[in-house]
Scaffold this motif. Sequence first.
Motif, mmCIF file in Angstrom:
data_model
loop_
_atom_site.group_PDB
_atom_site.id
_atom_site.type_symbol
_atom_site.label_atom_id
_atom_site.label_comp_id
_atom_site.label_asym_id
_atom_site.label_seq_id
_atom_site.Cartn_x
_atom_site.Cartn_y
_atom_site.Cartn_z
ATOM 1 N N PHE A 90 53.217 -23.430 60.592
ATOM 2 C CA PHE A 90 54.297 -23.431 61.563
ATOM 3 C C PHE A 90 55.609 -23.119 60.859
ATOM 4 N N LEU A 91 56.444 -22.361 61.544
ATOM 5 C CA LEU A 91 57.719 -21.936 60.987
ATOM 6 C C LEU A 91 58.840 -22.410 61.907
ATOM 7 N N ALA A 92 59.880 -22.951 61.318
ATOM 8 C CA ALA A 92 61.071 -23.372 62.072
ATOM 9 C C ALA A 92 62.122 -22.286 61.941
ATOM 10 N N GLU A 93 62.682 -21.865 63.075
ATOM 11 C CA GLU A 93 63.720 -20.837 63.094
ATOM 12 C C GLU A 93 64.925 -21.333 63.867
ATOM 13 N N SER A 94 66.101 -20.929 63.402
ATOM 14 C CA SER A 94 67.339 -21.245 64.092
ATOM 15 C C SER A 94 68.328 -20.111 63.843
ATOM 16 N N ASN A 95 68.888 -19.586 64.905
ATOM 17 C CA ASN A 95 69.867 -18.489 64.810
ATOM 18 C C ASN A 95 69.364 -17.345 63.941
ATOM 19 N N GLY A 96 68.087 -17.011 64.089
ATOM 20 C CA GLY A 96 67.502 -15.905 63.345
ATOM 21 C C GLY A 96 67.096 -16.230 61.921
ATOM 22 N N LEU A 97 67.371 -17.446 61.464
ATOM 23 C CA LEU A 97 66.997 -17.849 60.111
ATOM 24 C C LEU A 97 65.690 -18.636 60.132
ATOM 25 N N LYS A 98 64.835 -18.372 59.171
ATOM 26 C CA LYS A 98 63.580 -19.117 58.997
ATOM 27 C C LYS A 98 63.884 -20.228 58.004
ATOM 28 N N ILE A 99 63.892 -21.473 58.501
ATOM 29 C CA ILE A 99 64.470 -22.561 57.714
ATOM 30 C C ILE A 99 63.502 -23.693 57.372
ATOM 31 N N GLY A 100 62.255 -23.588 57.783
ATOM 32 C CA GLY A 100 61.304 -24.640 57.459
ATOM 33 C C GLY A 100 59.889 -24.202 57.758
ATOM 34 N N ALA A 101 58.951 -24.886 57.136
ATOM 35 C CA ALA A 101 57.545 -24.557 57.343
ATOM 36 C C ALA A 101 56.688 -25.794 57.176
ATOM 37 N N VAL B 285 58.240 -28.439 54.449
ATOM 38 C CA VAL B 285 59.479 -28.180 53.713
ATOM 39 C C VAL B 285 60.536 -27.640 54.662
ATOM 40 N N VAL B 286 61.751 -28.097 54.456
ATOM 41 C CA VAL B 286 62.918 -27.568 55.160
ATOM 42 C C VAL B 286 63.880 -27.068 54.093
ATOM 43 N N ASP B 287 64.422 -25.892 54.313
ATOM 44 C CA ASP B 287 65.389 -25.319 53.373
ATOM 45 C C ASP B 287 66.487 -26.347 53.085
ATOM 46 N N GLY C 55 66.897 -32.950 61.743
ATOM 47 C CA GLY C 55 65.760 -33.147 62.633
ATOM 48 C C GLY C 55 64.712 -32.050 62.580
ATOM 49 N N ILE C 56 64.860 -31.093 61.683
ATOM 50 C CA ILE C 56 63.932 -29.968 61.621
ATOM 51 C C ILE C 56 62.580 -30.409 61.072
ATOM 52 N N GLY C 57 62.596 -31.240 60.037
ATOM 53 C CA GLY C 57 61.343 -31.764 59.501
ATOM 54 C C GLY C 57 60.586 -32.556 60.548
ATOM 55 N N GLN C 58 61.301 -33.330 61.336
ATOM 56 C CA GLN C 58 60.667 -34.117 62.402
ATOM 57 C C GLN C 58 60.027 -33.188 63.433
ATOM 58 N N GLN C 59 60.699 -32.090 63.767
ATOM 59 C CA GLN C 59 60.133 -31.152 64.737
ATOM 60 C C GLN C 59 58.879 -30.464 64.187
ATOM 61 N N LEU C 60 58.907 -30.081 62.914
ATOM 62 C CA LEU C 60 57.721 -29.490 62.298
ATOM 63 C C LEU C 60 56.572 -30.495 62.261
ATOM 64 N N ALA D 202 63.478 -39.785 51.024
ATOM 65 C CA ALA D 202 63.826 -39.189 52.322
ATOM 66 C C ALA D 202 62.572 -38.822 53.106
ATOM 67 N N ALA D 203 61.594 -38.245 52.431
ATOM 68 C CA ALA D 203 60.345 -37.878 53.108
ATOM 69 C C ALA D 203 59.592 -39.127 53.555
ATOM 70 N N ILE D 204 59.545 -40.137 52.700
ATOM 71 C CA ILE D 204 58.861 -41.372 53.066
ATOM 72 C C ILE D 204 59.504 -41.995 54.297
ATOM 73 N N ALA D 205 60.822 -41.988 54.365
ATOM 74 C CA ALA D 205 61.529 -42.543 55.529
ATOM 75 C C ALA D 205 61.189 -41.754 56.792
ATOM 76 N N LEU D 206 61.163 -40.426 56.691
ATOM 77 C CA LEU D 206 60.788 -39.593 57.845
ATOM 78 C C LEU D 206 59.382 -39.945 58.312
ATOM 79 N N TYR D 207 58.436 -39.988 57.393
ATOM 80 C CA TYR D 207 57.054 -40.249 57.782
ATOM 81 C C TYR D 207 56.905 -41.648 58.381
#
Length: 156
Positions: free
Chosen positions: A58-69, A95-97, A104-109, A135-140
């Motif tokens: 899965f790829l996260a995009e915003s304003n034409g930028l690919k910013i996470g996967a 990963v998020v750039d 919130g991009i990591g959460q959406q992915l 940070a990742a542990i807190a998200l999870y």
Amino acid sequence: MREVTIRLAGLDDIQVISDLCRQLFTEMATLQPDNFISARPAAEELEKFITGEQSAVFLAESNGLKIGAAIVLEQHTPPYPMLAQRKFAFLIDLVVDQAHRRQGIGQQLLSRAKEWAKERGLSYLTLNVLPENAAAIALYAREGFFVQQHTMHHRM
């Protein structure tokens, strides 16, 4: 919150996914230099995940930028008598750039990976995270993940 689209990656996204994974692997090498090196995944490996029947990228995009996967793979419990046999999803990488984190991009992915697992009728989604990556542990943890076991090492 900025508008972000989460979509399945295509073969034309391999280079940007590789670049994002390089960021992740560099951070892992910084956190645990004895265990990891800064590298990038082989294009052939990413191609298998993108085109595979038991995987998704899965790829996260915003304003034409690919910013996470996020890379997720269906797996099966090893055939061992004491283990309950299950099909489950393994989150290989998320990963998020660096320039787009804490939005919130990591959460959406992660949510999309969980949806993918649920759509496939899998029992659970599992992942590995370095103990130094607070940070990742807190998200999870916010997303309902819990520690199931600890892996321990002894150097010789």
